[in-house]
Structure formats: C-alpha cells, structure tokens
Motif scaffolding. Structure first.
Motif, mmCIF file in Angstrom:
data_model
loop_
_atom_site.group_PDB
_atom_site.id
_atom_site.type_symbol
_atom_site.label_atom_id
_atom_site.label_comp_id
_atom_site.label_asym_id
_atom_site.label_seq_id
_atom_site.Cartn_x
_atom_site.Cartn_y
_atom_site.Cartn_z
ATOM 1 N N VAL A 128 0.825 -1.206 0.000
ATOM 2 C CA VAL A 128 0.000 0.000 0.000
ATOM 3 C C VAL A 128 0.863 1.261 0.000
ATOM 4 N N GLN A 129 1.900 1.273 0.803
ATOM 5 C CA GLN A 129 2.758 2.454 0.904
ATOM 6 C C GLN A 129 3.448 2.762 -0.431
ATOM 7 N N CYS A 130 4.015 1.772 -1.067
ATOM 8 C CA CYS A 130 4.700 1.992 -2.351
ATOM 9 C C CYS A 130 3.706 2.367 -3.451
ATOM 10 N N GLN A 131 2.513 1.756 -3.429
ATOM 11 C CA GLN A 131 1.497 2.106 -4.424
ATOM 12 C C GLN A 131 1.059 3.552 -4.242
ATOM 13 N N SER A 132 0.905 3.993 -2.998
ATOM 14 C CA SER A 132 0.526 5.382 -2.718
ATOM 15 C C SER A 132 1.596 6.346 -3.233
ATOM 16 N N LYS A 133 2.854 6.024 -2.995
ATOM 17 C CA LYS A 133 3.955 6.860 -3.481
ATOM 18 C C LYS A 133 3.909 6.953 -5.009
ATOM 19 N N ARG A 134 3.682 5.825 -5.649
ATOM 20 C CA ARG A 134 3.641 5.787 -7.119
ATOM 21 C C ARG A 134 2.507 6.650 -7.650
ATOM 22 N N GLU A 135 1.345 6.561 -7.020
ATOM 23 C CA GLU A 135 0.194 7.341 -7.478
ATOM 24 C C GLU A 135 0.388 8.833 -7.245
ATOM 25 N N ARG A 136 1.059 9.210 -6.166
ATOM 26 C CA ARG A 136 1.324 10.630 -5.907
ATOM 27 C C ARG A 136 2.279 11.218 -6.939
ATOM 28 N N ARG A 137 3.212 10.409 -7.433
ATOM 29 C CA ARG A 137 4.169 10.891 -8.438
ATOM 30 C C ARG A 137 3.534 11.149 -9.784
#
Length: 110
Positions: A100-109
């Motif tokens: 979840v954390q890495c997916q959130s980072k990816r979506e914010r970028r």
C-alpha cells in the motif's frame, strides 16, 4: 493467499479480461445506413470502446505480470521495496504488485 489460489484467481481474471477484449474488438453484427447524428454517436461510442480497451489491456498486463511473479516465486512481495504485500490487498486485488505504501507513493508521483 496461497500461491495455488492466487494462480487460479489470476488465470480466471485473465480469461475474463481476454473475453472482454474480444467483445470490445468485435465487429458489428450488421451494417446499416446511419444518419449524421448516428455517425456522431458512433464516434462517441468508438471513443468509449477505445478507452475501455486501454483499461482492459492495462489490467491484462498487470494480471500477466502477477502470473509471472507466481512462477518466479516473488508473488506477494512488493516489486519496489520487497516487503510483503498485505494479505487483504492480495485478496482484493490479486494482481497487486506493490504494498500500500509503495502504491501510494507511485500514485502521488503521477
């Protein structure tokens, strides 16, 4: 989720997506004369079909990638940080490649 269940769910998803793509790519059953208004509606329909094909194709790619991770023995590990992807996330989205954390980072970028 155990690997066997994951593979079965992913293969089922892949078959469903392939059927959807085939339907979206299908030719009309009958060709008939259309008015100018119908031609405009066809353009809108064609745009909608193209958008749905793009989404289905991207989803298919995610499922195929997940099947490869199952075969490689890396399924269930985040592709970015290698931490385990939470079981609940894999239950909801068997094709999930990231925690979840890495997916959130990816979506914010984006």
């Amino acid at each position: 989720m155990d690997v066997t269940t994951a593979r079965e769910r992913l293969e089922s998803m892949l078959a469903d997506i392939d059927r959807s793509i085939a339907v979206l790519r299908g030719d009309p059953v009958a060709v008939r004369e259309r008015s100018a208004a119908d031609a405009g509606a066809d353009l809108t329909d064609a745009d909608r079909v193209q958008a749905m094909l793009a989404v289905a194709t991207a989803q298919r790619r995610s499922v195929v990638d997940a099947i490869k991770r199952v075969e490689e023995g890396t399924y269930g590990s985040c592709v970015d940080c290698a931490k385990p992807v939470p079981e609940g996330r894999l239950e909801a989205r068997p094709e999930a490649a990231r925690c979840v954390q890495c997916q959130s980072k990816r979506e914010r970028r984006r």
